[in-house]
Scaffold this active site. Sequence first.
Site, PDB file in Angstrom:
ATOM      1  N   LYS A  11       0.829  -1.213   0.000  1.00  0.00           N
ATOM      2  CA  LYS A  11       0.000   0.000   0.000  1.00  0.00           C
ATOM      3  C   LYS A  11       0.868   1.271   0.000  1.00  0.00           C
ATOM      4  CE  LYS A  11      -4.048  -2.146   2.215  1.00  0.00           C
ATOM      5  NZ  LYS A  11      -5.070  -1.990   3.296  1.00  0.00           N
ATOM      6  N   TYR A  51     -12.485  -2.046  -4.195  1.00  0.00           N
ATOM      7  CA  TYR A  51     -12.998  -2.226  -2.836  1.00  0.00           C
ATOM      8  C   TYR A  51     -14.527  -2.185  -2.774  1.00  0.00           C
ATOM      9  CZ  TYR A  51      -8.410  -2.062  -0.557  1.00  0.00           C
ATOM     10  OH  TYR A  51      -7.140  -2.349  -0.108  1.00  0.00           O
ATOM     11  N   ASN A 114      -2.038   0.423   6.639  1.00  0.00           N
ATOM     12  CA  ASN A 114      -1.581  -0.844   7.213  1.00  0.00           C
ATOM     13  C   ASN A 114      -0.724  -1.686   6.263  1.00  0.00           C
ATOM     14  OD1 ASN A 114      -3.633  -1.744   5.606  1.00  0.00           O
ATOM     15  ND2 ASN A 114      -4.749  -2.831   7.200  1.00  0.00           N
ATOM     16  N   HIS A 117      -2.111  -5.444   1.470  1.00  0.00           N
ATOM     17  CA  HIS A 117      -3.404  -6.100   1.247  1.00  0.00           C
ATOM     18  C   HIS A 117      -3.124  -7.532   0.807  1.00  0.00           C
ATOM     19  CE1 HIS A 117      -7.353  -7.050  -0.498  1.00  0.00           C
ATOM     20  NE2 HIS A 117      -6.661  -7.601  -1.480  1.00  0.00           N
ATOM     21  N   GLU A 128      -9.472 -10.566  -7.795  1.00  0.00           N
ATOM     22  CA  GLU A 128      -8.505  -9.486  -7.593  1.00  0.00           C
ATOM     23  C   GLU A 128      -7.321  -9.613  -8.547  1.00  0.00           C
ATOM     24  OE1 GLU A 128      -9.587  -8.709  -2.891  1.00  0.00           O
ATOM     25  OE2 GLU A 128      -7.607  -9.500  -3.405  1.00  0.00           O
TER      26      GLU A 128
HETATM   27  P1  RTP Z   1      -6.887  -6.129   3.239  1.00  0.00           P
HETATM   28  O1  RTP Z   1      -8.237  -6.359   2.568  1.00  0.00           O
HETATM   29  O2  RTP Z   1      -6.312  -4.756   2.997  1.00  0.00           O
HETATM   30  O3  RTP Z   1      -5.920  -7.221   2.997  1.00  0.00           O
HETATM   31  O4  RTP Z   1      -7.111  -6.160   4.801  1.00  0.00           O
HETATM   32  P2  RTP Z   1      -8.045  -7.082   5.654  1.00  0.00           P
HETATM   33  O5  RTP Z   1      -8.639  -8.175   4.826  1.00  0.00           O
HETATM   34  O6  RTP Z   1      -7.219  -7.454   6.842  1.00  0.00           O
HETATM   35  O7  RTP Z   1      -9.179  -6.068   6.081  1.00  0.00           O
HETATM   36  P3  RTP Z   1     -10.622  -5.774   5.432  1.00  0.00           P
HETATM   37  O8  RTP Z   1     -11.643  -6.048   6.473  1.00  0.00           O
HETATM   38  O9  RTP Z   1     -10.745  -6.457   4.099  1.00  0.00           O
HETATM   39  O10 RTP Z   1     -10.580  -4.212   5.211  1.00  0.00           O
HETATM   40  C1  RTP Z   1      -9.909  -3.655   4.106  1.00  0.00           C
HETATM   41  C2  RTP Z   1      -9.074  -2.501   4.566  1.00  0.00           C
HETATM   42  O11 RTP Z   1      -9.921  -1.467   5.050  1.00  0.00           O
HETATM   43  C3  RTP Z   1      -9.284  -0.817   6.131  1.00  0.00           C
HETATM   44  N1  RTP Z   1     -10.108  -0.914   7.317  1.00  0.00           N
HETATM   45  N2  RTP Z   1     -10.299   0.075   8.105  1.00  0.00           N
HETATM   46  N3  RTP Z   1     -11.162   1.727  10.224  1.00  0.00           N
HETATM   47  C4  RTP Z   1     -11.547   0.453  10.192  1.00  0.00           C
HETATM   48  O12 RTP Z   1     -12.237  -0.035  11.036  1.00  0.00           O
HETATM   49  C5  RTP Z   1     -11.082  -0.364   9.089  1.00  0.00           C
HETATM   50  N4  RTP Z   1     -11.366  -1.618   8.905  1.00  0.00           N
HETATM   51  C6  RTP Z   1     -10.738  -1.979   7.767  1.00  0.00           C
HETATM   52  C7  RTP Z   1      -7.957  -1.478   6.376  1.00  0.00           C
HETATM   53  O13 RTP Z   1      -6.948  -0.725   5.720  1.00  0.00           O
HETATM   54  C8  RTP Z   1      -8.120  -2.832   5.716  1.00  0.00           C
HETATM   55  O14 RTP Z   1      -6.891  -3.349   5.317  1.00  0.00           O
HETATM   56 MG    MG Z   2      -9.692  -7.803   3.021  1.00  0.00          MG
END
Ligand code: RTP
Ligand code: MG
Length: 141
Positions: A11, A51, A114, A117, A128
């Site tokens: 990212k 997204y 963070n 991804h 994706e």
């Molecule tokens: P990613 O998709 O980026 O690999 O991360 P992930 O599966 O661990 O998390 P996901 O639930 O898919 O959420 C995608 C991205 O959105 C941001 N996020 N912000 N502020 C919040 O509560 C929140 N929750 C998620 C994060 O950058 C996350 O990687």
């Molecule tokens: Mg995710």
Amino acid sequence: MTSERTLSIIKPDAVAKNVIGEILARFERAGLRIVAAKMVHLGQQEAESFYAVHRERPFFNDLVGFMTSGPIMVQVLEGEQAIRKNREIMGETNPQEASAGSIRHDFAENIDANAVHGSDSPETAKQEIEFFFKADEICSR
Ligand code: RTP
Ligand code: MG
């Protein structure tokens, strides 16, 4: 033993920190192979489309704003259990909860910035990967 593919993104925060190589090295050390890679700067509509699954979530606008804030490095990782393995190496979404030695523990600032991804299932991995790469841009052995 079956090999699978996953989409990984470094990212904008991690690209800005100049740690692309350190992150790619972690995938390689875990036995994953980089079979496609490119650097891109997403536009608003591309990021919203990528997204789309999160469109109704309260963090959607911040996420899209962040993902368009600078260039990203996108790669396809291939190997045994690549989806699960990549997510283990990444660590928890919130870097404060991420295990020591994970990418997010070591390089991420907060839940928005963070560092990485990774696809979360075979279905999303396929979608994706197709979002970013044509079939002939992926170079398996
Ligand atoms: P990613 O998709 O980026 O690999 O991360 P992930 O599966 O661990 O998390 P996901 O639930 O898919 O959420 C995608 C991205 O959105 C941001 N996020 N912000 N502020 C919040 O509560 C929140 N929750 C998620 C994060 O950058 C996350 O990687
Ligand atoms: Mg995710």
